[in-house]
Scaffold this motif. Structure first.
Motif, PDB file in Angstrom:
ATOM      1  N   LEU A 193      38.508  13.426  -2.958  1.00 19.55           N
ATOM      2  CA  LEU A 193      37.134  13.764  -2.597  1.00 19.55           C
ATOM      3  C   LEU A 193      36.299  14.053  -3.841  1.00 19.55           C
ATOM      4  N   ILE A 194      36.820  14.881  -4.736  1.00 23.47           N
ATOM      5  CA  ILE A 194      36.076  15.214  -5.960  1.00 23.47           C
ATOM      6  C   ILE A 194      35.843  13.968  -6.811  1.00 23.47           C
ATOM      7  N   GLU A 195      36.846  13.130  -6.890  1.00 24.46           N
ATOM      8  CA  GLU A 195      36.717  11.888  -7.655  1.00 24.46           C
ATOM      9  C   GLU A 195      35.589  11.017  -7.102  1.00 24.46           C
ATOM     10  N   LEU A 196      35.559  10.829  -5.776  1.00 23.24           N
ATOM     11  CA  LEU A 196      34.514  10.001  -5.160  1.00 23.24           C
ATOM     12  C   LEU A 196      33.140  10.654  -5.247  1.00 23.24           C
ATOM     13  N   ILE A 197      33.093  11.980  -5.153  1.00 20.35           N
ATOM     14  CA  ILE A 197      31.813  12.678  -5.291  1.00 20.35           C
ATOM     15  C   ILE A 197      31.244  12.451  -6.679  1.00 20.35           C
ATOM     16  N   TYR A 198      32.058  12.620  -7.715  1.00 23.47           N
ATOM     17  CA  TYR A 198      31.564  12.445  -9.078  1.00 23.47           C
ATOM     18  C   TYR A 198      31.192  11.006  -9.387  1.00 23.47           C
ATOM     19  N   GLU A 199      31.810  10.048  -8.697  1.00 22.04           N
ATOM     20  CA  GLU A 199      31.425   8.651  -8.889  1.00 22.04           C
ATOM     21  C   GLU A 199      30.096   8.327  -8.221  1.00 22.04           C
ATOM     22  N   ASN A 200      29.712   9.056  -7.168  1.00 22.59           N
ATOM     23  CA  ASN A 200      28.547   8.687  -6.367  1.00 22.59           C
ATOM     24  C   ASN A 200      27.409   9.690  -6.394  1.00 22.59           C
ATOM     25  N   LYS A 201      27.573  10.831  -7.010  1.00 22.38           N
ATOM     26  CA  LYS A 201      26.516  11.840  -7.032  1.00 22.38           C
ATOM     27  C   LYS A 201      25.429  11.451  -8.030  1.00 22.38           C
ATOM     28  N   ASN A 202      24.315  12.131  -7.918  1.00 20.63           N
ATOM     29  CA  ASN A 202      23.240  11.976  -8.882  1.00 20.63           C
ATOM     30  C   ASN A 202      23.724  12.501 -10.229  1.00 20.63           C
ATOM     31  N   VAL A 203      23.339  11.863 -11.313  1.00 25.71           N
ATOM     32  CA  VAL A 203      23.823  12.249 -12.642  1.00 25.71           C
ATOM     33  C   VAL A 203      23.385  13.664 -13.007  1.00 25.71           C
ATOM     34  N   ARG A 204      22.194  14.070 -12.600  1.00 32.10           N
ATOM     35  CA  ARG A 204      21.709  15.397 -12.973  1.00 32.10           C
ATOM     36  C   ARG A 204      22.154  16.501 -12.008  1.00 32.10           C
ATOM     37  N   SER A 205      22.823  16.138 -10.924  1.00 34.70           N
ATOM     38  CA  SER A 205      23.272  17.122  -9.940  1.00 34.70           C
ATOM     39  C   SER A 205      24.709  17.547 -10.229  1.00 34.70           C
TER      40      SER A 205
END
Length: 102
Positions: A61-73
């Motif tokens: 989950l963390i891996e996919l979140i960091y791949e798809n989140k906004n860069v500044r978030s």
């Protein structure tokens, strides 16, 4: 692979993070900082789990979140609520008697 084009198209949005939850077959929601009085540019993930929450699920989950989140978030927290439905049965019995002598 099936969802990679859609995820890439919406990368950096809340929609892409919601899709990440759907891909992992998790139910939950994403709350941005202004929805829960957090620090600016932070967000949190709230999960409603009916099965166990394992380290493998968290890592993926963390891996996919960091791949798809906004860069500044930034990911603030992952709140996990373990839900379990069960039925509870109660029984009661009252026995009374009265004797009358004449």
């Amino acid at each position: 692979i099936k969802n990679s084009i859609k995820l890439h198209k919406y990368r950096g949005t809340v929609y892409s993070l919601i899709k990440v939850l759907e891909i992992m077959e998790l139910t939950g929601k994403i709350e941005e900082w202004f929805e829960y009085d957090g620090r600016p540019y932070y967000f949190r993930v709230i999960l409603n789990m009916t099965s166990s929450y394992t380290p493998d699920i968290e890592r993926r989950l963390i891996e996919l979140i960091y791949e798809n989140k906004n860069v500044r978030s930034w990911l603030d927290t992952i709140l996990v609520y373990l839900l379990h439905d069960f039925s509870l049965m109660f029984a009661s019995c009252v026995i009374t008697s009265e004797e009358v002598f004449v």
